[in-house]
Design a protein around this motif. Structure first.
Motif, short mmCIF file in Angstrom:
data_model
loop_
_atom_site.label_atom_id
_atom_site.label_comp_id
_atom_site.label_asym_id
_atom_site.label_seq_id
_atom_site.Cartn_x
_atom_site.Cartn_y
_atom_site.Cartn_z
N THR A 91 -46.58 -5.36 -2.71
CA THR A 91 -45.88 -4.92 -3.91
C THR A 91 -45.82 -3.40 -3.88
O THR A 91 -46.43 -2.77 -3.01
N ALA A 92 -45.07 -2.83 -4.80
CA ALA A 92 -44.92 -1.36 -4.81
C ALA A 92 -44.77 -0.88 -6.25
O ALA A 92 -44.45 -1.66 -7.16
N THR A 93 -45.02 0.40 -6.43
CA THR A 93 -44.77 1.04 -7.72
C THR A 93 -44.27 2.45 -7.45
O THR A 93 -44.60 3.05 -6.42
N GLU A 94 -43.44 2.96 -8.35
CA GLU A 94 -42.86 4.28 -8.18
C GLU A 94 -43.46 5.27 -9.17
O GLU A 94 -43.94 4.88 -10.24
N GLY A 95 -43.43 6.54 -8.82
CA GLY A 95 -43.89 7.59 -9.71
C GLY A 95 -44.95 8.47 -9.09
O GLY A 95 -45.73 8.02 -8.24
N LYS A 96 -44.97 9.73 -9.50
CA LYS A 96 -46.05 10.61 -9.10
C LYS A 96 -47.36 10.11 -9.70
O LYS A 96 -47.36 9.40 -10.71
N ILE A 97 -48.48 10.52 -9.11
CA ILE A 97 -49.75 9.97 -9.61
C ILE A 97 -50.06 10.43 -11.03
O ILE A 97 -50.88 9.80 -11.71
N THR A 98 -49.41 11.49 -11.49
CA THR A 98 -49.58 11.91 -12.89
C THR A 98 -48.72 11.10 -13.84
O THR A 98 -48.84 11.24 -15.06
N GLU A 99 -47.86 10.25 -13.28
CA GLU A 99 -46.94 9.46 -14.10
C GLU A 99 -47.29 7.98 -14.12
O GLU A 99 -46.73 7.22 -14.92
N VAL A 100 -48.20 7.55 -13.27
CA VAL A 100 -48.58 6.15 -13.19
C VAL A 100 -50.02 5.99 -13.66
O VAL A 100 -50.77 6.96 -13.77
N GLY A 101 -50.40 4.74 -13.92
CA GLY A 101 -51.75 4.48 -14.40
C GLY A 101 -52.69 3.97 -13.34
O GLY A 101 -52.27 3.61 -12.23
N VAL A 102 -53.96 3.93 -13.66
CA VAL A 102 -54.97 3.40 -12.75
C VAL A 102 -54.65 1.96 -12.39
O VAL A 102 -54.85 1.51 -11.26
N GLU A 103 -54.12 1.22 -13.37
CA GLU A 103 -53.79 -0.18 -13.12
C GLU A 103 -52.69 -0.33 -12.06
O GLU A 103 -52.67 -1.30 -11.31
N ASP A 104 -51.79 0.66 -11.99
CA ASP A 104 -50.75 0.62 -10.96
C ASP A 104 -51.37 0.80 -9.58
O ASP A 104 -51.01 0.10 -8.62
N TRP A 105 -52.28 1.75 -9.47
CA TRP A 105 -53.01 1.96 -8.21
C TRP A 105 -53.74 0.69 -7.79
O TRP A 105 -53.64 0.25 -6.65
N GLN A 106 -54.47 0.09 -8.72
CA GLN A 106 -55.27 -1.09 -8.41
C GLN A 106 -54.40 -2.28 -8.02
O GLN A 106 -54.75 -3.04 -7.11
N LYS A 107 -53.26 -2.43 -8.69
CA LYS A 107 -52.36 -3.55 -8.38
C LYS A 107 -51.82 -3.45 -6.96
O LYS A 107 -51.84 -4.42 -6.20
N VAL A 108 -51.35 -2.26 -6.59
CA VAL A 108 -50.78 -2.09 -5.25
C VAL A 108 -51.86 -2.21 -4.19
O VAL A 108 -51.68 -2.90 -3.17
N MET A 109 -53.00 -1.56 -4.40
CA MET A 109 -54.06 -1.61 -3.41
C MET A 109 -54.63 -3.02 -3.23
O MET A 109 -54.94 -3.44 -2.11
N SER A 110 -54.75 -3.76 -4.32
CA SER A 110 -55.34 -5.10 -4.23
C SER A 110 -54.48 -6.04 -3.41
O SER A 110 -54.99 -6.88 -2.65
N THR A 111 -53.17 -5.92 -3.53
CA THR A 111 -52.27 -6.80 -2.78
C THR A 111 -51.99 -6.26 -1.38
O THR A 111 -52.16 -6.94 -0.38
N ASP A 112 -51.56 -4.99 -1.31
CA ASP A 112 -51.08 -4.43 -0.05
C ASP A 112 -52.21 -4.13 0.94
O ASP A 112 -51.98 -4.19 2.16
N LEU A 113 -53.38 -3.81 0.44
CA LEU A 113 -54.48 -3.43 1.33
C LEU A 113 -55.63 -4.43 1.30
O LEU A 113 -56.05 -4.94 2.33
N ASP A 114 -56.15 -4.74 0.10
CA ASP A 114 -57.24 -5.71 0.01
C ASP A 114 -56.83 -7.05 0.60
O ASP A 114 -57.61 -7.70 1.30
N GLY A 115 -55.59 -7.47 0.34
CA GLY A 115 -55.12 -8.74 0.86
C GLY A 115 -55.14 -8.77 2.38
O GLY A 115 -55.50 -9.79 3.00
N VAL A 116 -54.75 -7.67 3.01
CA VAL A 116 -54.78 -7.59 4.47
C VAL A 116 -56.22 -7.65 4.98
O VAL A 116 -56.52 -8.34 5.95
N PHE A 117 -57.11 -6.95 4.30
CA PHE A 117 -58.53 -6.95 4.68
C PHE A 117 -59.13 -8.34 4.54
O PHE A 117 -59.77 -8.86 5.47
N PHE A 118 -58.94 -8.97 3.37
CA PHE A 118 -59.55 -10.28 3.13
C PHE A 118 -59.02 -11.33 4.10
O PHE A 118 -59.79 -12.11 4.67
#
Length: 254
Positions: A91-118
């Motif tokens: 999945t993906a999200t757009e925006g500078k890091i000052t424009e997005v929330g922590v939940e956006d970071w966690q959502k992308v990382m959990s699917t795009d990276l954690d999923g690959v690791f698991f």
């Protein structure tokens, strides 16, 4: 070609886009295909395009480690083996890091990276037994930066280097690990981009082939990397981008 007859291939994010095209490609070459994704209805729709005797619909959230461990156990229980893992869910999200929330970071990382690791961690003991392989779906956004896509860049950049490290760690055990790095590809996730005429004009200007990729064009490369034709290819992050990454970034002068 029938390069995967009798082999078991698990594809995450198989409900649409590159994942669905990849499932169809492996099925065409005789593989037993496990279609994994969060939405059962999407998976079943894809499965209807495959021979029933070689497809296995398995709804699961790859960002949940326990769910992934159950998935691998169930696949091995059903087929007795596991040969190819295609880590495609993303999945993906757009925006500078000052424009997005922590939940956006966690959502992308959990699917795009954690999923690959698991998925990789759970699958590797079985892949070692079969001398199998992993093909990750990274992105050209994992090879360089984009404006307004820093979270996605971070996730895909991690997948790119994770691919290299796994290839080094498990090559001696007979497991190859590679990745494809597509540029803009037609899919549900990119529908808004594809509908933006001005943005598409910019992409066509930057991509030497002058168009976005079809999902099947990426799936063809995934199948190649998983096949014996690529038996000495390991640790590669292969751009599938119509020549976009061939540019040094300077504007057209002629």
């Amino acid at each position: 070609m029938n390069r995967f007859v009798g082999k078991v291939v698990l594809v995450t994010g198989a409900g649409s886009g590159i994942g669905a095209a990849t499932a169809r490609r492996f099925a065409k070459e005789g593989a037993y295909v496990v279609l994994v994704g969060r939405t059962k209805e999407k998976l079943e729709k894809v499965a209807q395009t495959l021979p029933a005797e070689i497809s296995y619909v398995y709804p699961a959230d790859v960002s949940n480690n326990q769910a992934v461990e159950r998935l691998v156990k169930d696949v091995v229980s059903k087929y007795g083996r596991f040969d190819v893992l295609v880590n495609n869910a993303g999945t993906a999200t757009e925006g500078k890091i000052t424009e997005v929330g922590v939940e956006d970071w966690q959502k992308v990382m959990s699917t795009d990276l954690d999923g690959v690791f698991f998925c990789s961690r759970s699958a590797l003991p079985e892949l070692i037994k079969q001398k199998g392989c992993i093909v990750n779906v990274s992105s050209v956004s994992g090879l360089g930066g984009d404006w307004g896509m820093s979270i996605y860049n971070a996730a895909k950049g991690a997948v790119t280097n994770f691919t290299r490290a796994l290839a080094m760690d498990f090559g001696e055990e007979g497991v190859r690990v590679n990745a494809v790095c597509p540029s803009l590809t037609k899919s549900e996730m990119t529908e808004d981009m594809l509908g933006n005429a001005a943005l598409m004009a910019s992409f066509k200007e930057r991509i030497p082939l002058g168009r976005p990729a079809e999902p099947e064009e990426v799936a063809d490369v995934i199948a190649f990397l998983a096949s014996e034709d690529a038996r000495f290819v390991n640790g590669v992050n292969l751009p599938v981008d119509g020549g976009l990454s061939a540019s040094n970034g300077q504007p057209r002068q002629a």
